[in-house]
Motif scaffolding. Structure first.
Motif, PDB file in Angstrom:
ATOM      1  N   THR A  63      37.905  -6.161  38.506  1.00 43.03           N
ATOM      2  CA  THR A  63      36.732  -4.810  37.114  1.00 43.03           C
ATOM      3  C   THR A  63      36.272  -5.230  36.160  1.00 43.03           C
ATOM      4  N   LYS A  65      33.850  -4.392  32.712  1.00 43.10           N
ATOM      5  CA  LYS A  65      32.650  -3.540  31.872  1.00 43.10           C
ATOM      6  C   LYS A  65      32.041  -4.811  30.444  1.00 43.10           C
ATOM      7  N   PRO A 152      37.910  -2.853  30.755  1.00 44.08           N
ATOM      8  CA  PRO A 152      37.573  -2.492  32.400  1.00 44.08           C
ATOM      9  C   PRO A 152      38.140  -1.099  32.954  1.00 44.08           C
ATOM     10  N   ASP A 153      37.861  -0.409  33.503  1.00 39.74           N
ATOM     11  CA  ASP A 153      38.924   0.249  34.440  1.00 39.74           C
ATOM     12  C   ASP A 153      40.194  -0.815  35.040  1.00 39.74           C
ATOM     13  N   GLU A 154      41.758  -0.204  35.249  1.00 41.18           N
ATOM     14  CA  GLU A 154      42.229  -1.039  36.238  1.00 41.18           C
ATOM     15  C   GLU A 154      42.036  -1.437  37.544  1.00 41.18           C
ATOM     16  N   SER A 157      42.450   0.210  40.157  1.00 44.74           N
ATOM     17  CA  SER A 157      41.514   2.098  40.719  1.00 44.74           C
ATOM     18  C   SER A 157      40.736   1.859  42.132  1.00 44.74           C
TER      19      SER A 157
END
Length: 175
Positions: A63, A65, A152-154, A157
């Motif tokens: 993921t 960001k 960022p998201d894990e 996910s």
């Protein structure tokens, strides 16, 4: 007579404040959402390819960001933070093996007729070199965002989707 002497000083302070505000606004990182949306798939493939592969039942799931997109002549620099997990499918469950978190990097990409193409990538240094390298790679405000903990998201996910499994499929940590 005292007020006459203050005007040049006040005008000088006003010029300095205006110049500083202009510099800060000019240095503010922006994200061109259209560029980021188009460039992230090849960047994601690049990140996963560099992480390695371990067989048909193992995937690197990442993921990102995006912190900033900056024009670089005909190319674009995309500063981001990435997190990746090596995920294995064992029976009916997913298991994380290894990975990394919050790795700061800047990709240089160019537009082609088929979309964006990755030209190169710069990684932030580890240890004592981390903060100085982030400050060199990103704009002033972008570096602050990275150093202040932008994440960022894990990866878990999106791990199920990487295997074509339904959302909510449990992901457990490996031994």
């Amino acid at each position: 007579m005292g007020n006459v002497k203050r005007w040049p000083v006040l005008a000088g302070v006003g010029v300095v404040v205006t110049a500083a505000a202009w510099w800060i606004v000019d240095e503010m990182p922006t994200v061109d959402d259209a560029v980021a949306r188009e460039a992230l798939p090849p960047i994601d493939r690049h990140v996963r390819a560099l992480a390695g592969s371990g067989g048909p039942e193992i995937r690197w799931v990442c993921t990102q960001k995006v912190i900033e997109t900056r024009p670089d002549g005909e190319r674009v620099k995309i500063g981001l933070v990435a997190s990746c997990d090596e995920v294995a499918k064992e029976g009916g469950e997913l298991v994380t093996r290894s990975g990394f978190r919050r790795r700061a990097m800047v990709y240089r990409v160019e537009r082609t007729p088929d979309g964006y193409r990755v030209l190169d990538r710069e990684l932030a240094k580890d240890g004592a070199g981390y903060s100085p390298s982030v400050k060199e790679m990103f704009s002033w405000v972008g570096a602050r965002r990275v150093l202040d903990g932008a994440s960022p998201d894990e990866p878990k996910s999106v791990s199920a989707a990487a295997f074509g499994l339904p959302a909510g499929t449990p992901v457990r940590a490996g031994r």
